[in-house]
Design an enzyme around this catalytic site. Structure first.
Site, mmCIF file in Angstrom:
data_model
loop_
_atom_site.group_PDB
_atom_site.id
_atom_site.type_symbol
_atom_site.label_atom_id
_atom_site.label_comp_id
_atom_site.label_asym_id
_atom_site.label_seq_id
_atom_site.Cartn_x
_atom_site.Cartn_y
_atom_site.Cartn_z
ATOM 1 N N LEU A 166 32.442 27.807 38.270
ATOM 2 C CA LEU A 166 31.064 27.527 37.882
ATOM 3 C C LEU A 166 30.455 26.560 38.886
ATOM 4 O O LEU A 166 29.313 26.710 39.309
ATOM 5 C CB LEU A 166 31.025 26.939 36.472
ATOM 6 C CG LEU A 166 31.647 27.804 35.365
ATOM 7 C CD1 LEU A 166 31.489 27.130 34.009
ATOM 8 C CD2 LEU A 166 31.015 29.176 35.324
ATOM 9 N N ARG A 206 47.033 26.982 37.662
ATOM 10 C CA ARG A 206 47.125 28.319 37.095
ATOM 11 C C ARG A 206 48.212 29.180 37.721
ATOM 12 O O ARG A 206 48.943 29.864 37.012
ATOM 13 C CB ARG A 206 45.781 29.015 37.279
ATOM 14 C CG ARG A 206 44.738 28.393 36.410
ATOM 15 C CD ARG A 206 43.381 28.997 36.626
ATOM 16 N NE ARG A 206 42.464 28.407 35.660
ATOM 17 C CZ ARG A 206 41.184 28.700 35.577
ATOM 18 N NH1 ARG A 206 40.657 29.573 36.403
ATOM 19 N NH2 ARG A 206 40.431 28.130 34.665
ATOM 20 N N GLY A 260 24.168 36.478 38.318
ATOM 21 C CA GLY A 260 25.067 35.547 37.648
ATOM 22 C C GLY A 260 24.731 34.124 38.074
ATOM 23 O O GLY A 260 23.622 33.857 38.541
ATOM 24 N N LEU A 261 25.684 33.222 37.934
ATOM 25 C CA LEU A 261 25.388 31.829 38.263
ATOM 26 C C LEU A 261 24.880 31.678 39.693
ATOM 27 O O LEU A 261 23.870 31.026 39.933
ATOM 28 C CB LEU A 261 26.643 30.978 38.096
ATOM 29 C CG LEU A 261 26.963 30.544 36.674
ATOM 30 C CD1 LEU A 261 28.178 29.650 36.684
ATOM 31 C CD2 LEU A 261 25.785 29.837 36.039
ATOM 32 N N ALA A 262 25.577 32.292 40.645
ATOM 33 C CA ALA A 262 25.180 32.125 42.043
ATOM 34 C C ALA A 262 23.865 32.844 42.320
ATOM 35 O O ALA A 262 22.960 32.286 42.943
ATOM 36 C CB ALA A 262 26.283 32.639 42.965
ATOM 37 N N GLY A 263 23.735 34.078 41.851
ATOM 38 C CA GLY A 263 22.540 34.868 42.136
ATOM 39 C C GLY A 263 21.301 34.318 41.451
ATOM 40 O O GLY A 263 20.250 34.158 42.087
ATOM 41 N N HIS A 304 42.236 37.398 36.764
ATOM 42 C CA HIS A 304 41.098 36.674 36.232
ATOM 43 C C HIS A 304 40.017 36.422 37.278
ATOM 44 O O HIS A 304 38.830 36.413 36.980
ATOM 45 C CB HIS A 304 41.633 35.336 35.698
ATOM 46 C CG HIS A 304 40.585 34.391 35.261
ATOM 47 N ND1 HIS A 304 39.703 34.723 34.266
ATOM 48 C CD2 HIS A 304 40.265 33.142 35.648
ATOM 49 C CE1 HIS A 304 38.882 33.690 34.070
ATOM 50 N NE2 HIS A 304 39.191 32.728 34.902
#
Lengths: 656, 248
Positions: free
Chosen positions: A460, A349, A61-64, A420
């Protein structure tokens, strides 16, 4: 770069309260110099030596993907793993709204210090200051990097980057690419990763699931995986292992996470010695499409950005069943605007979610079952015209209509909170290293940065900060300062870990019980939602702690997994993940029960003010709870990392 | 409502596949198409049979995992809709639904409705990127991008890599997929230095993977769940021509 002159409000004795097993390694010095100084003080691996090191990155994903690509660019041998068919499918792709950065392009008073401040406050003063400051500091470089990669961020007519506002902030610092920001950022990282794969610098293992971590002489030295096409159990060695495997919201069965999102990698690492930080901190997102029935397989989020123009309301009178259009203005309760006039519909939130629950509990909820509130765009459409709203949210409106069959341009959306994101995760030090030396944890999988509540558009930011700009430095320091004996997969530890993984699979297949994996998962999810969800209390948590072990025991006795282990078997994959959720769920409840205060997403009903706001207990709970695994069924050991606030004074978090 | 399904079942790439008929009972209009399959699968498991293998993950139309041909149309044929976002309210009680995997030589069937789409990854690996190492970037606002270009780049960049374009094309061509990435990067100033080598390398890889050629039928754009416009292909061909003239 803009930095704000800051002085500590207290002087922090650096060695005070240190748990011997929990060294956060926060560098000395003023907060705005810590990272700079640390980068200089850390050891480097010279460019010619990097190819001698092998690094495993689990998750794309974004981090990986950003970590794997950056480490590949630097010259390390990288092996990257994903259970998807392609690294482009990771769930970061579903993030809609945007990414924060303290660019202050709007000239509205933003700065590194303000982003830092907002994030610490948004996290209800349960995050580590030094990490958050660093996050705010590197936020700007992320936007620069993404633009260089060709991420098509929204632009003004002048050609400059556009911004929007998000919850918990009074400045517009969120960069976005329509309602698909996560997709575009992930594709940027995926493309950078693809380039390294093409160059042979990263070896990509798709359709490969990590089943366990291999620890040799106290250090992370590899992983055991299952080839999801052939079923083969395999070992992979490395000099360091990076987990970028995301969060564990799917413990609730229904969440906005993708169906395959799971906790197996971090849970197995926890069982091998990595402490778990703040497992009870889960985020309930206020704007999701309400559940439509028992068949529901997952929940769909509607971006928080909608709250820029949508107004949240319910009827003033409980049980008012009239169509929204026939409820006159003075019989509507715009409860967020009423209760939080300065932030209004953009309250953070956790607060917006709880407020929605309260009005529904009062019987004022709308839609089937009364579990919903309106998100109304009619005023915005009147003010700005349909075209502007369509430009801003067109794809979200379409998505809503596809799922519900209702047209949000004409009738207000119905929304309800849903699980979430998980702020908790494996405990890491300032270098993003867990309590197992050589095991690094990045992105949502770690516990850092967001405290007890994450602000919108910050996930993100954190994933990419960790992957592009933090881990590549800190992992070099570990490699350069550690003498690692040569090992390969013939080592006994690999053989043993493989055998344990194979044994678990055999057990799952051979149980041949009477109930499907999904049935157990739904049952677990219901326990968690009822007792460890939006509101928690002592009696409920104690009840859950009786139910979960019982359910787990039944799972292993009665689960039915069809097929064999030597080919694509999606039920078997699910079964392994649910088995681990059953163990993690218990730890979440233990943590929620022990944290006898309300903070951020963790709302204990016993601790609230008269008007229902969360009541923190800084005197007793201003610490990170890091849990040590001691065996299933035995009480985990609690380690405390005290949180010391030198720059942001913990106050009652007010958005009024 | 009750439905009859004809579903393609195939144990592995080597074995022969066949259609098997199932009954989907008590389906609710609010269910998604995949939730309908979940119901069928739960029943199959309880009967001791292997469930239908299909790929899916986000179930909100963005990850690109799901993909199946429903009654002859990739993703079921509703404009801008992936299979996971297709809802049962579009079907009627008593309907018969045929469900097959993507059919293309470059996408071999792995099991039931799952195909191997790794050819797409290799096309991107061949050149679908801007070579910007981490750390090289200047301030983001130093690169100005006219709004219309940014918007057009975003239209192309919306591709989710699901493969419906290939499945819809009578030639099983991957032109729309490849051209979308070329358009996205080629429309931006950052993408200019590699513009022509990119198109040459990606097209070479696309051909190597065994995808067919484009004969301007347009089924790909009609089937694309992200409504990527057909003109990206014209743009790719133009770039390819310029690359040839330049001798790239």
């Amino acid at each position: 770069m803009t930095t704000t002159d800051t002085r500590p409000t207290t002087t922090r004795p650096s060695t005070e309260y240190l748990d011997p097993k929990l060294n956060s390694r926060i560098p000395e010095g003023p907060i705005e110099r810590k990272w700079e100084r640390h980068k200089f003080e850390m050891k480097l691996v010279s460019p010619t030596n990097r190819r001698r090191y092998t690094i495993i990155v689990v998750g794309s994903g974004l981090a990986g993907a950003s970590a794997a690509a950056t480490l590949g660019e630097a010259g390390y041998n990288v092996k990257c793993y994903t259970y998807h068919d392609s690294p482009r499918r990771a769930h970061s792709i579903a993030a809609q709204g945007g990414i924060n950065a303290a660019k202050n392009y709007r000239n509205d008073g933003d700065s590194v210090f303000r982003l830092f401040y907002d994030t610490v406050k948004g996290g209800d003063f349960r995050a580590r200051e030094a990490n958050v400051y660093r996050l705010a500091e590197v936020s700007m470089a992320i936007i620069d990097q993404c633009v260089a990669q060709g991420v098509p961020f929204a632009r003004e007519y002048s050609g400059y980057l556009d911004n929007r506002s998000f919850g918990g902030a009074q400045v517009a610092r969120t960069f976005y690419a329509r309602g698909q920001t996560g997709q575009q950022l992930l594709l940027g990282a995926y493309q950078a990763l693809s380039r390294q794969i093409g160059l042979g610098q990263v070896k990509m293992y798709s359709r490969t699931e990590m089943l366990d971590l291999v620890v040799i002489d106290g250090r992370a030295r590899g992983i055991v995986t299952r080839d999801m096409v052939t079923g083969k159990i395999e070992s992979h060695f490395a000099d360091a292992v990076v987990l970028a495997t995301g969060g564990y919201s799917n413990v609730f069965y229904l969440s906005t996470n993708a169906k395959a999102c799971n906790a197996t990698a971090i849970w197995r690492a926890h069982r091998r010695g990595a402490f778990f930080g703040n497992p009870c901190y889960t985020q309930i997102h206020p704007t999701c499409i309400p559940v439509s029935g028992d068949h529901q397989s997952k929940l769909t989020l509607m971006s928080e950005s909608l709250r820029n123009d949508g107004r949240v309301w319910v009827p003033k009178t409980p049980g008012d069943k009239r169509a929204p259009s026939s409820i006159p203005e003075d019989e509507r309760d715009y409860y967020l605007e009423r209760r939080y006039p300065s932030y209004g519909n953009l309250a953070p939130r956790d607060i917006a979610s709880r407020a929605a629950k309260q009005v529904c509990d009062e019987g004022r909820g709308v839609g089937p079952g009364g579990l919903g509130v309106y998100l109304d765009f009619s005023d915005a459409i009147k003010r700005l015209g349909k075209k502007v709203i369509e430009d801003r949210y067109g794809n979200l409106f379409e998505m809503y209509e596809r799922i519900t069959g209702e047209n949000p341009y004409e009738t207000p959306m119905r929304i309800y909170p849903a699980v979430h994101y998980t702020m908790g995760g494996l405990w890491v030090d300032y270098n993003l290293m867990s309590t197992i030396p050589g095991l690094f944890v990045v992105g949502e999988a770690n516990f850092s940065d967001h405290g007890a509540n994450r602000l919108g558009a910050s996930a993100l930011m954190q994933g990419l900060a960790d992957g592009y700009f933090i881990l590549p430095y800190t992992i070099a320091d570990y490699l350069a300062s550690t003498k690692l004996p040569k090992v390969d997969t013939t080592h006994l530890a690999f053989r043993e870990t493989e055998a344990e993984a194979a044994d678990r699979i055999k057990r799952l297949l051979n149980t041949k019980g009477t109930r499907t994996v999904d049935m157990f998962h739904r049952e677990l999810g219901k326990i968690m939602w009822d007792y460890c969800g939006m509101a928690r209390n002592e009696a409920g948590l104690k009840h859950a702690l009786e139910m979960i072990p019982e359910l787990r025991e039944r799972f292993w006795r009665e689960v039915k997994v069809p097929g064999e282990g030597n080919d694509i078997n999606q039920e078997l994959e699910k079964a392994g993940r649910v088995a681990d959720f059953m163990e993690l769920a218990e730890l979440m409840c233990i943590d929620a029960l022990h944290r006898d205060e309300s903070c951020g997403g963790h709302f204990r009903e016993e601790h609230q003010t008269e008007d229902g706001e969360a009541e923190r207990d800084d005197e007793n709970f201003s610490y990170v709870a890091a849990w040590e695994f001691t065996g299933l069924g035995t009480k985990p050991v609690l380690h405390k990392e005290p949180l010391i606030f030198e720059y942001v004074k913990p106050t009652v978090r007010s958005y009024k | 409502m009750n439905l009859t399904l004809h579903v393609w079942r195939q144990k592995n790439p080597q074995s022969e596949g066949r259609f098997v008929t199932y009954q989907a009972k008590d389906i609710i209009p609010d269910m998604s198409f995949l939730e309908m399959l979940d119901v069928v699968n739960q029943e199959l498991i309880m009967k001791g049979e292997e469930p239908i293998a299909f790929e899916h993950d986000c179930r909100e139309g963005i990850c690109g995992s799901c993909g199946m041909v429903i009654n002859g149309y990739p993703h079921g044929g509703h404009r801008g809709t992936t299979a996971c976002q297709l809802h049962m309210r579009h079907f009627k009680d008593g309907d018969t639904i045929t469900i097959e995997p993507w059919r293309a030589r470059a996408f071999p069937v792995m099991k039931d409705l799952i195909v191997d789409r790794s050819a797409f990854d290799r096309i991107i690996q061949a050149g679908g990127f801007i070579s910007a190492n981490t750390g090289v970037a200047q301030d983001a606002n130093a690169i100005l991008v006219p709004k219309q270009n940014a918007d057009a780049a975003m239209d192309a960049a919306a591709c989710i890599g699901c493969g419906a374009c290939v499945a819809a094309c009578p030639n099983a061509s991957a032109m729309l997929f490849t051209a979308a990435k070329i358009a996205h990067l080629g429309l931006l100033p950052q993408g200019q230095p590699e513009r022509y080598t990119r198109v040459v390398r990606m097209v070479e890889q696309m051909d190597k993977e065994g995808f067919g050629g484009c004969t301007n039928i347009g089924e790909c754009a009609a089937a694309c769940p992200k409504v990527i416009p057909l003109d990206v292909i014209a743009r790719m061909n133009r770039d390819l021509l310029v690359a040839k003239i330049k001798g790239v």
